[in-house]
Design an enzyme around this catalytic site. Structure first.
Site, PDB file in Angstrom:
ATOM      1  N   ILE A  83      -6.788  12.965  18.661  1.00 56.86           N
ATOM      2  CA  ILE A  83      -6.964  12.005  17.574  1.00 56.86           C
ATOM      3  C   ILE A  83      -7.794  12.602  16.446  1.00 56.86           C
ATOM      4  O   ILE A  83      -7.539  12.362  15.260  1.00 56.86           O
ATOM      5  CB  ILE A  83      -7.624  10.721  18.109  1.00 56.86           C
ATOM      6  CG1 ILE A  83      -6.666  10.007  19.062  1.00 56.86           C
ATOM      7  CG2 ILE A  83      -8.010   9.785  16.963  1.00 56.86           C
ATOM      8  CD1 ILE A  83      -7.252   8.775  19.710  1.00 56.86           C
ATOM      9  N   ASP A 131     -21.960  23.558  19.192  1.00 55.87           N
ATOM     10  CA  ASP A 131     -21.552  23.369  20.575  1.00 55.87           C
ATOM     11  C   ASP A 131     -22.221  22.108  21.099  1.00 55.87           C
ATOM     12  O   ASP A 131     -23.430  22.088  21.332  1.00 55.87           O
ATOM     13  CB  ASP A 131     -21.970  24.589  21.410  1.00 55.87           C
ATOM     14  CG  ASP A 131     -21.420  24.519  22.828  1.00 55.87           C
ATOM     15  OD1 ASP A 131     -20.872  23.461  23.196  1.00 55.87           O
ATOM     16  OD2 ASP A 131     -21.553  25.515  23.558  1.00 55.87           O
ATOM     17  N   LYS A 154     -19.757   5.742  28.030  1.00 55.31           N
ATOM     18  CA  LYS A 154     -19.211   4.977  26.909  1.00 55.31           C
ATOM     19  C   LYS A 154     -20.019   3.701  26.654  1.00 55.31           C
ATOM     20  O   LYS A 154     -20.249   3.324  25.501  1.00 55.31           O
ATOM     21  CB  LYS A 154     -17.742   4.628  27.184  1.00 55.31           C
ATOM     22  CG  LYS A 154     -16.810   5.817  27.085  1.00 55.31           C
ATOM     23  CD  LYS A 154     -16.872   6.445  25.711  1.00 55.31           C
ATOM     24  CE  LYS A 154     -15.928   7.599  25.551  1.00 55.31           C
ATOM     25  NZ  LYS A 154     -16.020   8.242  24.204  1.00 55.31           N
ATOM     26  N   THR A 185      -3.223  12.196  24.226  1.00 53.23           N
ATOM     27  CA  THR A 185      -4.163  13.239  23.832  1.00 53.23           C
ATOM     28  C   THR A 185      -4.427  14.155  25.032  1.00 53.23           C
ATOM     29  O   THR A 185      -4.079  13.816  26.174  1.00 53.23           O
ATOM     30  CB  THR A 185      -5.497  12.629  23.372  1.00 53.23           C
ATOM     31  OG1 THR A 185      -6.100  11.945  24.494  1.00 53.23           O
ATOM     32  CG2 THR A 185      -5.282  11.643  22.236  1.00 53.23           C
TER      33      THR A 185
END
Length: 360
Positions: free
Chosen positions: A20, A70, A183, A222
């Site tokens: 995405i 990174d 999340k 994805t």
């Protein structure tokens, strides 16, 4: 979006070069935005050089660049963010899009970041927390007439997360809930960070002009989705390939998944009023977990994360110092050995005109 400067981190923390994040970068570049892709590889990497050139050609936009960050290294994040904040005058910053994401599949082996932290926690949450904590002064320093947005990526997995049982270890997450908890922690942080921005009193007495937006793109084809569906096994990958027609019909393309991000980036109404809104399918949604707006939970999580980062950065600094010391000792030993060899060769060398030389 001419002149708008965006910083994008993306799928599998590859800096806008897949999933995405790549679709979002392309669509915004087509609209004339100036884009900085945060990449795990250095800008000189041949693949990245070709990717940037192709993106510039496809979008007719030369204002696409890459900077190495990174996200599995807190030190790398600090180097980038500190350099940005220390710039005088303050660099323009219109938008930050945080699509970086990783997930350990069911039968896959859990990865660790460079700081030896479980990767779901380290990349999905801790990296974003660390980056924005340092960039906060640069965000608040933007002119009052600028519409600044910080866009986070999430998914429905946050519903099954659990932040009340975080452990003060390298893997603070409950087994089996690593991804969902990372999340959920990110969504809690979004609301806390919005309050952090709103609480800042600008010297010009103007109201806060930075707003946080959370985006759930929905199920999308994805690399991350492929890893999840294949469960990290060769048999799972084979089954994924066999069922590809079904996935093609039921899952969104990256371009379709990017639409909610584009809505969050360009919808005028999101630039007015309160921040911290949740967007899914280009519509505002309500949170399905009460902890997201719980200030007590947010404060506890913020303090926990601050403490963890402080500890990890101290250990990282110690490792770098020891590595530098060891490298210096090796250089000294190598130099000493070279000098001894040179001295030995000089001592045994035959000088022209000497008695030993004439005898021969």
């Amino acid at each position: 979006m001419d002149g708008v400067l965006l910083v994008i981190s993306a799928e599998e923390y590859q800096g806008g070069t897949s999933g995405i994040g790549a679709a979002v970068a392309q669509q915004l570049a087509l609209r004339g935005a100036q884009i900085i892709l945060l990449t795990q590889q250095p800008p000189s990497d041949p693949f990245l050089v070709d990717y940037i050139e192709d993106l510039r050609s496809a979008t007719n936009n030369e204002l696409v660049h890459a900077e190495q960050v990174d996200l599995s290294s807190l030190h790398s994040i600090r180097v980038f963010a500190t350099k940005w904040v220390d710039n005088a005058p303050p660099r323009r910053l219109d938008m930050i899009i945080l699509c970086a994401n990783t997930m350990t599949p069911r039968f896959g082996r859990a990865d660790l970041t460079q700081d030896n932290v479980e990767s779901n926690w380290g990349i999905n949450f801790l990296a974003n927390f660390h980056l924005l904590s340092i960039l906060s002064p640069a965000i608040r320093a933007q002119p009052p007439d600028r519409d600044v947005r910080i866009i986070f990526s999430t998914c429905s997995s946050y519903i099954g997360g659990e932040v009340n049982a975080l452990k003060d270890t390298r893997n603070p997450l409950l087994i089996g809930k690593e991804y969902g908890t990372s999340k959920l922690a990110t969504m809690i942080f979004t609301q806390a960070f919005q309050k952090h921005l709103d609480g800042f009193k600008r010297p010009d007495k103007q109201p806060n002009n930075a707003r946080v937006v959370i985006v759930d793109p929905g199920p999308t084809r994805t690399p991350g989705m492929r890893r999840w569906l294949s469960m990290g096994s060769l048999w799972g990958l084979l089954l994924y390939m066999i069922m590809w027609p079904i996935w093609w019909l039921t899952l969104k393309s990256p371009e379709m998944g990017a639409q909610s991000f584009l809505y969050a980036a360009m919808e005028a109404d999101l630039g007015r009023g309160a921040g911290g809104k949740f967007i899914k399918e280009c519509k505002e949604r309500t949170f399905l977990r009460g902890e997201v707006k719980d200030e007590a939970v947010a404060q506890k999580l913020w303090e926990f994360s601050d403490k963890q980062i402080e500890t990890l950065e101290k250990e990282s600094a110690t490792r770098r110092a020891n590595a530098k010391k060891d490298e210096k000792e090796v250089d000294v030993q190598q130099t000493s050995k070279t000098e001894q060899q040179a001295a030995s060769e000089t001592k045994h060398a035959r000088t022209p005109g000497s008695r030993k030389s004439r005898k021969q």
